[in-house]
Design a protein around this motif. Sequence first.
Motif, PDB file in Angstrom:
ATOM      1  N   ILE A  31       0.862  -1.178   0.000  1.00  0.00           N
ATOM      2  CA  ILE A  31       0.000   0.000   0.000  1.00  0.00           C
ATOM      3  C   ILE A  31       0.900   1.229   0.000  1.00  0.00           C
ATOM      4  O   ILE A  31       1.796   1.350   0.838  1.00  0.00           O
ATOM      5  N   LYS A  32       0.669   2.128  -0.941  1.00  0.00           N
ATOM      6  CA  LYS A  32       1.480   3.332  -1.065  1.00  0.00           C
ATOM      7  C   LYS A  32       0.591   4.564  -1.003  1.00  0.00           C
ATOM      8  O   LYS A  32      -0.517   4.560  -1.537  1.00  0.00           O
ATOM      9  N   SER A  33       1.104   5.607  -0.362  1.00  0.00           N
ATOM     10  CA  SER A  33       0.347   6.857  -0.270  1.00  0.00           C
ATOM     11  C   SER A  33       0.865   7.867  -1.275  1.00  0.00           C
ATOM     12  O   SER A  33       1.986   7.751  -1.784  1.00  0.00           O
ATOM     13  N   SER A  34       0.050   8.873  -1.550  1.00  0.00           N
ATOM     14  CA  SER A  34       0.449   9.924  -2.486  1.00  0.00           C
ATOM     15  C   SER A  34       1.596  10.755  -1.931  1.00  0.00           C
ATOM     16  O   SER A  34       2.228  11.515  -2.673  1.00  0.00           O
ATOM     17  N   GLN A  35       1.892  10.626  -0.624  1.00  0.00           N
ATOM     18  CA  GLN A  35       2.989  11.359  -0.001  1.00  0.00           C
ATOM     19  C   GLN A  35       4.262  10.525   0.110  1.00  0.00           C
ATOM     20  O   GLN A  35       5.231  10.947   0.740  1.00  0.00           O
ATOM     21  N   GLY A  36       4.273   9.328  -0.505  1.00  0.00           N
ATOM     22  CA  GLY A  36       5.506   8.545  -0.551  1.00  0.00           C
ATOM     23  C   GLY A  36       5.666   7.496   0.531  1.00  0.00           C
ATOM     24  O   GLY A  36       6.669   6.786   0.545  1.00  0.00           O
ATOM     25  N   LYS A  37       4.692   7.371   1.439  1.00  0.00           N
ATOM     26  CA  LYS A  37       4.785   6.338   2.470  1.00  0.00           C
ATOM     27  C   LYS A  37       4.374   4.989   1.906  1.00  0.00           C
ATOM     28  O   LYS A  37       3.579   4.906   0.972  1.00  0.00           O
ATOM     29  N   GLN A  38       4.903   3.915   2.502  1.00  0.00           N
ATOM     30  CA  GLN A  38       4.586   2.578   2.028  1.00  0.00           C
ATOM     31  C   GLN A  38       4.440   1.622   3.200  1.00  0.00           C
ATOM     32  O   GLN A  38       5.177   1.698   4.182  1.00  0.00           O
ATOM     33  N   TRP A  39       3.467   0.722   3.084  1.00  0.00           N
ATOM     34  CA  TRP A  39       3.231  -0.317   4.070  1.00  0.00           C
ATOM     35  C   TRP A  39       3.133  -1.645   3.334  1.00  0.00           C
ATOM     36  O   TRP A  39       2.532  -1.723   2.250  1.00  0.00           O
ATOM     37  N   THR A  40       3.702  -2.682   3.893  1.00  0.00           N
ATOM     38  CA  THR A  40       3.668  -3.996   3.257  1.00  0.00           C
ATOM     39  C   THR A  40       3.141  -5.027   4.245  1.00  0.00           C
ATOM     40  O   THR A  40       3.629  -5.126   5.372  1.00  0.00           O
ATOM     41  N   PHE A  41       2.135  -5.790   3.797  1.00  0.00           N
ATOM     42  CA  PHE A  41       1.529  -6.843   4.619  1.00  0.00           C
ATOM     43  C   PHE A  41       1.804  -8.182   3.943  1.00  0.00           C
ATOM     44  O   PHE A  41       1.461  -8.384   2.772  1.00  0.00           O
ATOM     45  N   TYR A  42       2.414  -9.084   4.691  1.00  0.00           N
ATOM     46  CA  TYR A  42       2.772 -10.399   4.168  1.00  0.00           C
ATOM     47  C   TYR A  42       1.692 -11.412   4.548  1.00  0.00           C
ATOM     48  O   TYR A  42       1.237 -11.443   5.700  1.00  0.00           O
ATOM     49  N   TYR A  43       1.303 -12.227   3.558  1.00  0.00           N
ATOM     50  CA  TYR A  43       0.196 -13.164   3.735  1.00  0.00           C
ATOM     51  C   TYR A  43       0.639 -14.614   3.537  1.00  0.00           C
ATOM     52  O   TYR A  43       1.553 -14.894   2.758  1.00  0.00           O
ATOM     53  N   ARG A  44      -0.060 -15.495   4.250  1.00  0.00           N
ATOM     54  CA  ARG A  44       0.089 -16.926   4.041  1.00  0.00           C
ATOM     55  C   ARG A  44      -1.300 -17.535   4.182  1.00  0.00           C
ATOM     56  O   ARG A  44      -1.923 -17.447   5.245  1.00  0.00           O
ATOM     57  N   LEU A  45      -1.837 -18.082   3.082  1.00  0.00           N
ATOM     58  CA  LEU A  45      -3.178 -18.663   3.062  1.00  0.00           C
ATOM     59  C   LEU A  45      -4.233 -17.692   3.582  1.00  0.00           C
ATOM     60  O   LEU A  45      -5.140 -18.046   4.341  1.00  0.00           O
ATOM     61  N   GLY A  46      -4.096 -16.420   3.163  1.00  0.00           N
ATOM     62  CA  GLY A  46      -5.083 -15.409   3.512  1.00  0.00           C
ATOM     63  C   GLY A  46      -4.938 -14.824   4.904  1.00  0.00           C
ATOM     64  O   GLY A  46      -5.723 -13.943   5.293  1.00  0.00           O
ATOM     65  N   GLN A  47      -3.979 -15.304   5.672  1.00  0.00           N
ATOM     66  CA  GLN A  47      -3.721 -14.771   7.015  1.00  0.00           C
ATOM     67  C   GLN A  47      -2.531 -13.806   6.966  1.00  0.00           C
ATOM     68  O   GLN A  47      -1.553 -14.057   6.240  1.00  0.00           O
ATOM     69  N   ILE A  48      -2.599 -12.728   7.719  1.00  0.00           N
ATOM     70  CA  ILE A  48      -1.469 -11.794   7.782  1.00  0.00           C
ATOM     71  C   ILE A  48      -0.419 -12.381   8.719  1.00  0.00           C
ATOM     72  O   ILE A  48      -0.702 -12.669   9.887  1.00  0.00           O
ATOM     73  N   ILE A  49       0.786 -12.559   8.208  1.00  0.00           N
ATOM     74  CA  ILE A  49       1.848 -13.144   9.034  1.00  0.00           C
ATOM     75  C   ILE A  49       2.891 -12.109   9.461  1.00  0.00           C
ATOM     76  O   ILE A  49       3.667 -12.356  10.372  1.00  0.00           O
ATOM     77  N   TRP A  50       2.916 -10.965   8.801  1.00  0.00           N
ATOM     78  CA  TRP A  50       3.808  -9.882   9.224  1.00  0.00           C
ATOM     79  C   TRP A  50       3.437  -8.611   8.467  1.00  0.00           C
ATOM     80  O   TRP A  50       2.763  -8.662   7.428  1.00  0.00           O
TER      81      TRP A  50
END
Length: 402
Positions: A31-50
């Motif tokens: 996920i990236k914002s118009s102001q340059g920030k970024q977030w990353t969500f790691y998935y395994r079988l539809g569950q967020i693992i980190w």
Amino acid sequence: MSNPKFIVESNKVFNEFIKCAQIQLNGKLNIKSSQGKQWTFYYRLGQIIWATGGTHPYRRLRRCIAQTCPHIDINNIELDLKNLSRDYWDYQLVENLYRKEVVKQEQLQAIVEKTIAELLFDIAQRVNSEFLSCDRNQEVILEAPISSTSAQMCLKQMQDSWNNWRKAGLANVSPNLAPVLRRPKELQQQVSSSVYNNFVNLINGKHTLWDLAVKMNQSVLPVTRSLIPYINQGITEFLEVPDLPLPVTKVKNSPTVSQGKKSTIPLIACVDDSPQMCKILEQIITANGLKFIAIQDPVQALPILIQNKPDLIFLDLIMPVVNGYEVCSQLRRSSVLSKTPVVILTGSDGLFDQVRSKVFGATEFITKPVVTDKVMEMVNKFTGTKTASTVNHPSNLAVCYS
């Protein structure tokens, strides 16, 4: 009244989390914002693992470990340089603590949940003022996750936290801000000596609201709400603060330009996947009596740069796997390279590239095709050398490589 566009964007972003769960995503959601920030969500079988990214990744990691594992001296934890080039370096640190049996399974789960909760809250707040874009990648990154969390449960907790925050009148106050005491004499007249001493010790511009909540063993909402009267009076003020520098271990047996004492001759580095671009810069730099190191694999850039400690870094934006923005962000999180000048090599003079690069910590820009005069102007400016450009050198020809 909320902007209808932002309501639509908010629904799009959070529906993407639900979609990832429904399709049982194996991979990651960026996920990236118009102001340059970024977030990353790691998935395994539809569950967020980190989850990682955001404003203060290392501050957040320290907080979560300190709150969950009080037996760990966070100041004695060092990061392996080999892992810092990966976006999920923080996961690998936590995983290593678990493998060494320093943290237990339930403590690990708590760290994961707190990390995800903070990042989702950050996104919820920004979606009201910035446009966010989502990019789903089904490449499996974390093969054997050691924890997982329900995305729907996390979203429900985030919505509750954000609604309470907004109802308290704090919609425009980020927990990533740090309060600082501006008028101590006025405060001393209003509060007891014990409260005043707490203010002096804690409200010093070094601790974010998230940090203070952990230190005071409270949730962030009452801590922030208690400060608002003093903010309104001008006694305290909220500041933006940088992330803490990453403590790193020294690299052994890494390629270096020279052994022994550091030479007084400036070392210039180039991070660019193009061998032609590295070659042209090498000709320019070495022809003027300076040292040069080329790094064509951006994934390996950070540990090599930390080991060699160049005086100036030329950095390409468009590279595979890890782009120039990400490399620049990694450099600024490093205690060794946070102040090293970074000159971006850009294929255009577009304002967007320059503004976004500045957000990630770039110092200056050079537009391709590069020429000797411009390169040496940057070298002289940031290294303090007085080297004259080699005007007749073949490398003075304008050359453009992507």
